[in-house]
Design an enzyme around this catalytic site. Sequence first.
Site, PDB file in Angstrom:
ATOM      1  N   GLY A 263       5.314 -28.368 -22.977  1.00 46.36           N
ATOM      2  CA  GLY A 263       6.223 -28.970 -22.005  1.00 46.36           C
ATOM      3  C   GLY A 263       5.814 -28.605 -20.593  1.00 46.36           C
ATOM      4  O   GLY A 263       5.210 -27.548 -20.358  1.00 46.36           O
ATOM      5  N   GLY A 265       7.187 -29.140 -16.302  1.00 50.32           N
ATOM      6  CA  GLY A 265       8.137 -29.656 -15.325  1.00 50.32           C
ATOM      7  C   GLY A 265       7.648 -29.414 -13.921  1.00 50.32           C
ATOM      8  O   GLY A 265       6.509 -28.994 -13.697  1.00 50.32           O
ATOM      9  N   PHE A 267       8.620 -27.121 -11.816  1.00 49.34           N
ATOM     10  CA  PHE A 267       8.526 -25.715 -11.432  1.00 49.34           C
ATOM     11  C   PHE A 267       7.871 -24.837 -12.490  1.00 49.34           C
ATOM     12  O   PHE A 267       7.664 -23.652 -12.257  1.00 49.34           O
ATOM     13  CB  PHE A 267       9.917 -25.147 -11.141  1.00 49.34           C
ATOM     14  CG  PHE A 267      10.675 -25.886 -10.079  1.00 49.34           C
ATOM     15  CD1 PHE A 267      10.008 -26.481  -9.021  1.00 49.34           C
ATOM     16  CD2 PHE A 267      12.057 -25.997 -10.137  1.00 49.34           C
ATOM     17  CE1 PHE A 267      10.700 -27.167  -8.031  1.00 49.34           C
ATOM     18  CE2 PHE A 267      12.757 -26.685  -9.161  1.00 49.34           C
ATOM     19  CZ  PHE A 267      12.074 -27.270  -8.108  1.00 49.34           C
ATOM     20  N   SER A 269       5.603 -24.489 -16.630  1.00 50.30           N
ATOM     21  CA  SER A 269       4.937 -25.010 -17.824  1.00 50.30           C
ATOM     22  C   SER A 269       5.383 -24.154 -19.008  1.00 50.30           C
ATOM     23  O   SER A 269       5.566 -22.942 -18.878  1.00 50.30           O
ATOM     24  CB  SER A 269       3.413 -24.941 -17.685  1.00 50.30           C
ATOM     25  OG  SER A 269       2.972 -25.744 -16.601  1.00 50.30           O
ATOM     26  N   VAL A 270       5.557 -24.791 -20.172  1.00 49.01           N
ATOM     27  CA  VAL A 270       6.039 -24.095 -21.357  1.00 49.01           C
ATOM     28  C   VAL A 270       4.953 -24.114 -22.422  1.00 49.01           C
ATOM     29  O   VAL A 270       4.393 -25.175 -22.734  1.00 49.01           O
ATOM     30  CB  VAL A 270       7.329 -24.744 -21.901  1.00 49.01           C
ATOM     31  CG1 VAL A 270       7.841 -23.959 -23.106  1.00 49.01           C
ATOM     32  CG2 VAL A 270       8.399 -24.805 -20.815  1.00 49.01           C
ATOM     33  N   LYS A 285       7.920 -19.780 -20.931  1.00 52.50           N
ATOM     34  CA  LYS A 285       8.063 -20.630 -19.746  1.00 52.50           C
ATOM     35  C   LYS A 285       7.454 -19.902 -18.551  1.00 52.50           C
ATOM     36  O   LYS A 285       7.980 -18.891 -18.087  1.00 52.50           O
ATOM     37  CB  LYS A 285       9.538 -20.934 -19.495  1.00 52.50           C
ATOM     38  CG  LYS A 285       9.794 -21.804 -18.274  1.00 52.50           C
ATOM     39  CD  LYS A 285      11.288 -22.076 -18.123  1.00 52.50           C
ATOM     40  CE  LYS A 285      11.593 -22.923 -16.919  1.00 52.50           C
ATOM     41  NZ  LYS A 285      13.049 -23.184 -16.781  1.00 52.50           N
ATOM     42  N   ASP A 387      21.187 -30.177 -14.650  1.00 50.28           N
ATOM     43  CA  ASP A 387      20.011 -31.006 -14.918  1.00 50.28           C
ATOM     44  C   ASP A 387      19.900 -31.295 -16.409  1.00 50.28           C
ATOM     45  O   ASP A 387      18.812 -31.299 -16.969  1.00 50.28           O
ATOM     46  CB  ASP A 387      18.743 -30.313 -14.406  1.00 50.28           C
ATOM     47  CG  ASP A 387      17.542 -31.257 -14.419  1.00 50.28           C
ATOM     48  OD1 ASP A 387      17.743 -32.480 -14.348  1.00 50.28           O
ATOM     49  OD2 ASP A 387      16.403 -30.768 -14.525  1.00 50.28           O
TER      50      ASP A 387
END
Length: 434
Positions: A263, A265, A267, A269-270, A285, A387
Amino acid sequence: MTKLALYSNKLEGHIPSSLGNLHQVIGLDLSNNKLTGEIPKELLELSSLSYLLNLSQNHLFGSLPSEVGKLNMLGILDLSYNNITGNIPSSLGGCQSLSSLSLKGNLFQGIIPPSLRSLRGLVDLDVSHNNLTGQILEFFQEFSLNYINLSFNDFEGEVPVLGVFANASAFSVLGNSRLCGGLIQLGLPKCEAKKHRKRFPVYVIVILIASTLFIILCLVYSWCKKKSKSQASQSSTNERFLKVSYNELLKATDGFSEANLIGQGGFSSVYKGILGHVDRSVAVKVLHLQSREARKSFVRECEAWRSIRHRNLLKIITSCSSVDFQGNDFKAIVYEFMPNGSLHDWLHSSTCTSRLNLVQRINILMNVACALDYLHNHCPTAIVHGDLKPSDILLDDDMVAHVGDFGLARFLGSGSNRNNSSGVKGTIGYAPPE
């Protein structure tokens, strides 16, 4: 049929055992009728019940069958205001998904079974107006209870003062004449100190204490000497990770390789990883600290996870604030890995070979609703996720939904870190339900 609601009617007679054939039902409400007889065992063997079983305000009698322990996915159980007798079955501890349990207004007797220790997700517990005895179980102090009602029984002994019992408005012990201690606001008598039958001479006590301490020191020294080499490997199996280094996370994710990227986003990365010393799958994360907002996101998320706990919230294992091998700041949060991915994957991704059926969709909606209800109404300070979208809803082995990613969370209330702003933030294309 997935939901059957027949509450507030004038239904009479026994509850038919044929209701046990509703193998897809997730919610059943027969409250506020004139039903009599015993609770049929077939009803308590409905493993599909995951939301609600409400039989309150009827005329049911007999004991609560031990089969109630088979409702291991049930969230709310309400049997209040009936004529149910006997002991609370120890099998009730098998209902490990319960968030609300009400047995008030019955004729239960005996002690509260210690097996209820396993109901770690309980938020509300009401056993008032029964004939229960024994002491108040201390493990209730460890629960994240919003309210517990033990009033009008025959409990005895000392009232705890930790956890939910530290707030006089969060519990009730009225009508228990043999209780003592607890908070000053309760106005209960002080508990009597235990009296010793015989006093030993002071010099005898001093000699015994000195001898005992000498023996303990010798044993501790010997044990430390033998175990010093193996201590590190033994302590690594501890489930509570107080500290995880950058190097450990680097190894767990194979150097934060793209093959383990699950994943990404704005801000962070996962990455999927395996902590080798405990052989446990985790999601790591990693914050993109080039952005100032990423640092704020890390602080907000840590603050949120520190004060919340619910079965439908993603479980955080630990966090890491360190530097990498180049001397750059490194911040990461380690979560429990969710093997079934995100709701977004199931709704939109072509990689999912199957689709969600209606029951699964309803269960996921209820899981998310329970999480939001907890954040909004049952936390010490109300929290707005800000969110919430399908990619932030993760699914475990049993397709139970867990809400994650609190990087834009806001605390509603007073204080320097609290605000009531209503500005729209988050991912474009989604308006959070708050």
